[in-house]
Design a protein around this motif. Structure first.
Motif, PDB file in Angstrom:
ATOM      1  N   ARG A  15     -31.714   4.266  25.273  1.00  0.00           N
ATOM      2  CA  ARG A  15     -32.768   5.265  25.476  1.00  0.00           C
ATOM      3  C   ARG A  15     -34.022   4.642  26.076  1.00  0.00           C
ATOM      4  O   ARG A  15     -34.705   5.261  26.895  1.00  0.00           O
ATOM      5  N   LEU A  16     -34.319   3.402  25.687  1.00  0.00           N
ATOM      6  CA  LEU A  16     -35.459   2.702  26.286  1.00  0.00           C
ATOM      7  C   LEU A  16     -35.205   2.424  27.767  1.00  0.00           C
ATOM      8  O   LEU A  16     -36.086   2.630  28.612  1.00  0.00           O
ATOM      9  N   ARG A  17     -33.992   1.966  28.082  1.00  0.00           N
ATOM     10  CA  ARG A  17     -33.663   1.666  29.486  1.00  0.00           C
ATOM     11  C   ARG A  17     -33.731   2.914  30.353  1.00  0.00           C
ATOM     12  O   ARG A  17     -34.140   2.856  31.513  1.00  0.00           O
ATOM     13  N   GLU A  18     -33.305   4.040  29.795  1.00  0.00           N
ATOM     14  CA  GLU A  18     -33.269   5.288  30.565  1.00  0.00           C
ATOM     15  C   GLU A  18     -34.613   6.009  30.583  1.00  0.00           C
ATOM     16  O   GLU A  18     -34.740   7.070  31.189  1.00  0.00           O
ATOM     17  N   GLY A  19     -35.608   5.445  29.901  1.00  0.00           N
ATOM     18  CA  GLY A  19     -36.929   6.060  29.890  1.00  0.00           C
ATOM     19  C   GLY A  19     -37.055   7.251  28.965  1.00  0.00           C
ATOM     20  O   GLY A  19     -38.053   7.980  29.010  1.00  0.00           O
ATOM     21  N   LYS A  20     -36.056   7.468  28.107  1.00  0.00           N
ATOM     22  CA  LYS A  20     -36.109   8.586  27.168  1.00  0.00           C
ATOM     23  C   LYS A  20     -36.916   8.237  25.919  1.00  0.00           C
ATOM     24  O   LYS A  20     -37.169   9.095  25.074  1.00  0.00           O
ATOM     25  N   LEU A  21     -37.289   6.981  25.815  1.00  0.00           N
ATOM     26  CA  LEU A  21     -38.019   6.492  24.656  1.00  0.00           C
ATOM     27  C   LEU A  21     -38.947   5.382  25.122  1.00  0.00           C
ATOM     28  O   LEU A  21     -38.593   4.614  26.018  1.00  0.00           O
ATOM     29  N   LYS A  22     -40.120   5.301  24.528  1.00  0.00           N
ATOM     30  CA  LYS A  22     -41.054   4.212  24.813  1.00  0.00           C
ATOM     31  C   LYS A  22     -41.185   3.340  23.565  1.00  0.00           C
ATOM     32  O   LYS A  22     -41.055   3.847  22.442  1.00  0.00           O
ATOM     33  N   PRO A  23     -41.448   2.036  23.734  1.00  0.00           N
ATOM     34  CA  PRO A  23     -41.630   1.187  22.546  1.00  0.00           C
ATOM     35  C   PRO A  23     -42.656   1.748  21.569  1.00  0.00           C
ATOM     36  O   PRO A  23     -42.472   1.671  20.349  1.00  0.00           O
ATOM     37  N   SER A  24     -43.719   2.351  22.094  1.00  0.00           N
ATOM     38  CA  SER A  24     -44.757   2.896  21.212  1.00  0.00           C
ATOM     39  C   SER A  24     -44.241   4.049  20.360  1.00  0.00           C
ATOM     40  O   SER A  24     -44.778   4.318  19.280  1.00  0.00           O
ATOM     41  N   ASP A  25     -43.176   4.730  20.833  1.00  0.00           N
ATOM     42  CA  ASP A  25     -42.602   5.835  20.061  1.00  0.00           C
ATOM     43  C   ASP A  25     -42.001   5.351  18.750  1.00  0.00           C
ATOM     44  O   ASP A  25     -41.846   6.133  17.803  1.00  0.00           O
ATOM     45  N   ILE A  26     -41.620   4.078  18.705  1.00  0.00           N
ATOM     46  CA  ILE A  26     -41.014   3.529  17.489  1.00  0.00           C
ATOM     47  C   ILE A  26     -41.911   2.458  16.857  1.00  0.00           C
ATOM     48  O   ILE A  26     -41.445   1.593  16.118  1.00  0.00           O
ATOM     49  N   GLY A  27     -43.194   2.541  17.182  1.00  0.00           N
ATOM     50  CA  GLY A  27     -44.166   1.673  16.529  1.00  0.00           C
ATOM     51  C   GLY A  27     -44.205   0.250  17.036  1.00  0.00           C
ATOM     52  O   GLY A  27     -44.704  -0.645  16.349  1.00  0.00           O
ATOM     53  N   LEU A  28     -43.695   0.009  18.257  1.00  0.00           N
ATOM     54  CA  LEU A  28     -43.692  -1.343  18.814  1.00  0.00           C
ATOM     55  C   LEU A  28     -44.671  -1.442  19.977  1.00  0.00           C
ATOM     56  O   LEU A  28     -44.915  -0.459  20.683  1.00  0.00           O
ATOM     57  N   ASP A  29     -45.203  -2.641  20.191  1.00  0.00           N
ATOM     58  CA  ASP A  29     -46.089  -2.863  21.334  1.00  0.00           C
ATOM     59  C   ASP A  29     -45.399  -3.704  22.404  1.00  0.00           C
ATOM     60  O   ASP A  29     -46.043  -4.261  23.292  1.00  0.00           O
ATOM     61  N   HIS A  30     -44.055  -3.813  22.302  1.00  0.00           N
ATOM     62  CA  HIS A  30     -43.286  -4.609  23.257  1.00  0.00           C
ATOM     63  C   HIS A  30     -41.870  -4.053  23.333  1.00  0.00           C
ATOM     64  O   HIS A  30     -41.447  -3.288  22.465  1.00  0.00           O
ATOM     65  N   PHE A  31     -41.156  -4.454  24.375  1.00  0.00           N
ATOM     66  CA  PHE A  31     -39.748  -4.052  24.497  1.00  0.00           C
ATOM     67  C   PHE A  31     -38.938  -4.925  23.543  1.00  0.00           C
ATOM     68  O   PHE A  31     -38.973  -6.149  23.634  1.00  0.00           O
ATOM     69  N   PRO A  32     -38.205  -4.323  22.606  1.00  0.00           N
ATOM     70  CA  PRO A  32     -37.529  -5.124  21.574  1.00  0.00           C
ATOM     71  C   PRO A  32     -36.327  -5.894  22.110  1.00  0.00           C
ATOM     72  O   PRO A  32     -35.739  -5.548  23.133  1.00  0.00           O
ATOM     73  N   GLU A  33     -35.978  -6.935  21.375  1.00  0.00           N
ATOM     74  CA  GLU A  33     -34.785  -7.725  21.663  1.00  0.00           C
ATOM     75  C   GLU A  33     -33.665  -7.295  20.721  1.00  0.00           C
ATOM     76  O   GLU A  33     -33.932  -6.900  19.580  1.00  0.00           O
ATOM     77  N   PRO A  34     -32.397  -7.366  21.159  1.00  0.00           N
ATOM     78  CA  PRO A  34     -31.290  -7.076  20.241  1.00  0.00           C
ATOM     79  C   PRO A  34     -31.360  -7.964  19.000  1.00  0.00           C
ATOM     80  O   PRO A  34     -31.592  -9.172  19.105  1.00  0.00           O
ATOM     81  N   GLY A  35     -31.221  -7.348  17.842  1.00  0.00           N
ATOM     82  CA  GLY A  35     -31.295  -8.084  16.588  1.00  0.00           C
ATOM     83  C   GLY A  35     -32.677  -8.100  15.972  1.00  0.00           C
ATOM     84  O   GLY A  35     -32.864  -8.643  14.878  1.00  0.00           O
ATOM     85  N   GLU A  36     -33.644  -7.493  16.639  1.00  0.00           N
ATOM     86  CA  GLU A  36     -35.018  -7.530  16.138  1.00  0.00           C
ATOM     87  C   GLU A  36     -35.161  -6.733  14.844  1.00  0.00           C
ATOM     88  O   GLU A  36     -34.707  -5.594  14.732  1.00  0.00           O
ATOM     89  N   LYS A  37     -35.786  -7.356  13.850  1.00  0.00           N
ATOM     90  CA  LYS A  37     -36.066  -6.694  12.581  1.00  0.00           C
ATOM     91  C   LYS A  37     -37.368  -5.909  12.712  1.00  0.00           C
ATOM     92  O   LYS A  37     -38.325  -6.378  13.335  1.00  0.00           O
ATOM     93  N   LEU A  38     -37.396  -4.740  12.127  1.00  0.00           N
ATOM     94  CA  LEU A  38     -38.581  -3.892  12.198  1.00  0.00           C
ATOM     95  C   LEU A  38     -39.456  -4.112  10.969  1.00  0.00           C
ATOM     96  O   LEU A  38     -38.952  -4.239   9.848  1.00  0.00           O
ATOM     97  N   ALA A  39     -40.761  -4.147  11.187  1.00  0.00           N
ATOM     98  CA  ALA A  39     -41.685  -4.342  10.067  1.00  0.00           C
ATOM     99  C   ALA A  39     -41.584  -3.187   9.075  1.00  0.00           C
ATOM    100  O   ALA A  39     -41.670  -3.380   7.861  1.00  0.00           O
ATOM    101  N   GLN A  40     -41.392  -1.984   9.592  1.00  0.00           N
ATOM    102  CA  GLN A  40     -41.211  -0.790   8.773  1.00  0.00           C
ATOM    103  C   GLN A  40     -40.035  -0.001   9.331  1.00  0.00           C
ATOM    104  O   GLN A  40     -39.821   0.015  10.550  1.00  0.00           O
ATOM    105  N   PRO A  41     -39.255   0.662   8.477  1.00  0.00           N
ATOM    106  CA  PRO A  41     -38.156   1.477   9.002  1.00  0.00           C
ATOM    107  C   PRO A  41     -38.688   2.573   9.921  1.00  0.00           C
ATOM    108  O   PRO A  41     -39.783   3.100   9.708  1.00  0.00           O
ATOM    109  N   ILE A  42     -37.926   2.888  10.944  1.00  0.00           N
ATOM    110  CA  ILE A  42     -38.268   4.037  11.778  1.00  0.00           C
ATOM    111  C   ILE A  42     -37.241   5.133  11.519  1.00  0.00           C
ATOM    112  O   ILE A  42     -36.078   4.857  11.206  1.00  0.00           O
ATOM    113  N   LEU A  43     -37.687   6.370  11.630  1.00  0.00           N
ATOM    114  CA  LEU A  43     -36.825   7.518  11.386  1.00  0.00           C
ATOM    115  C   LEU A  43     -36.640   8.289  12.682  1.00  0.00           C
ATOM    116  O   LEU A  43     -37.599   8.791  13.256  1.00  0.00           O
TER     117      LEU A  43
END
Length: 341
Positions: free
Chosen positions: A140-168
């Motif tokens: 969804r990030l690659r296709e532009g359907k989602l932005k990192p800020s939509d999930i509380g991130l200030d960067h494009f995540p890496e596979p395996g990245e742990k989130l500081a808080q769960p996202i719903l």
């Protein structure tokens, strides 16, 4: 018949009264919304049924309403500690399933604005504790359907990245292909109040914490999972379907999937999967009609390993030896070699 479990209706629900039914958990499985795959995974149904019961009973003790009545033993519902053999049938409270109407532009959900109680909420809530390889978030990030800020991130995540808080995340449940929504869209189509949305989110986070605590005892990481809700006759929220299983959750051990994600990895390497992806882009509603090939069966070794994953996972989470299989860690080691991970 569902792709992985069947429903036997004992008492049909009405607008005023809930019904009663039984889930018969099968050894079928599904990936990528395809429906029944060519293989059956031995005793998978019993493993899922037992795990679902385990978590429903834990949640009941925490005061969380669910549709669970018990596991069926001698034709009557019983609690997990009352049965001595693996069970594959679960008795549950039934609510109505109100199908949205397909339209030229999508689906019409207007009936949810007038219906008040005793129905399945047409949403699936996905919680994410990390973003493992294969997470739909990356697509969804690659296709532009989602932005990192939509999930509380200030960067494009890496596979395996742990989130500081769960996202719903939230998606549709009753459309031909699940469609991700904003929470505002979800609230609108399901006719939910602000308080109901808040209660759903709080309950999902509680479910997430419970499952995470249980599987971390085994050294597993709880990457993500999904939860479904319904309203009872008084419009009280309750958890429905099943949760806490390797089909509803993504568990990993040192990066190796302990869920049906193992089968997804296997199938992503096939021409059939590429055809499925192309068809979904062409027609989101009728994509399956466009797929000309059929999924190949799993290799014999892969099939045995996936069977072992489900059975050992059930044994070790519930703390009872329901199935005669090697320890989960041994199965995971062999799976790593088979998938060359």
């Amino acid at each position: 018949m569902g792709s992985v479990k069947d429903l036997v209706v004992l008492e049909k629900p009405t607008p005023e009264r809930s019904g009663r039914g039984r889930f018969i958990f099968s050894d079928r499985y599904s990936v990528f919304d395809w429906g029944e795959m060519p293989d059956h995974i031995a005793q998978k149904g019993q493993a899922l049924c037992l795990l679902g019961a385990y978590f429903f009973e834990k949640l009941e003790k925490l005061g969380v309403p669910t549709h669970y009545y018990g596991l069926v033993a001698n034709d009557h519902p019983a609690k997990l500690d009352e049965i001595g053999q693996p069970a594959g049938v679960m008795e549950v409270k039934l609510v109505r399933v109100l199908e949205p109407t397909p339209t030229a532009g999508g689906y019409d959900y207007s009936l949810y604005q007038t219906e008040k109680a005793n129905f399945l909420i047409p949403l699936e809530v996905i919680y994410r504790n990390s973003l493992p390889q294969g997470s739909s978030v990356f697509k969804r990030l690659r296709e532009g359907k989602l932005k990192p800020s939509d999930i509380g991130l200030d960067h494009f995540p890496e596979p395996g990245e742990k989130l500081a808080q769960p996202i719903l995340d939230v998606s549709t449940k009753l459309e031909a292909t699940d469609r991700y929504l904003s929470w505002e869209e979800a609230q609108q189509i399901a006719g939910l109040s602000d308080k109901e949305v808040e209660r759903i989110q709080e309950t999902v986070l509680l479910v997430n914490r419970l499952i995470t605590e249980e599987v971390e005892r085994l050294g597993l990481s709880h990457e993500d999972g999904k939860v479904e809700f319904a309203f009872d006759e008084e419009r009280n929220l309750m958890l429905v379907d099943v949760l806490g299983t390797p089909d509803e959750c993504r568990f990993t051990f040192d990066g190796i999937p302990v869920s049906k994600e193992a089968a997804r990895i296997y199938y992503r390497r096939t021409p059939w999967f590429k055809e499925v992806e192309a068809a979904k882009k062409q027609d989101a509603q009728r994509w399956k009609e466009l797929v000309k090939s059929s999924p190949p069966p799993l290799s014999p070794k892969m099939k045995k390993l996936v069977e072992g994953l489900y059975q050992a996972c059930c044994n070790e989470i519930t703390g009872r030896e329901w199935f005669s299989v090697p320890p989960l860690r041994q199965i995971i080691t062999e799976l790593r070699q088979e998938l060359e991970l």
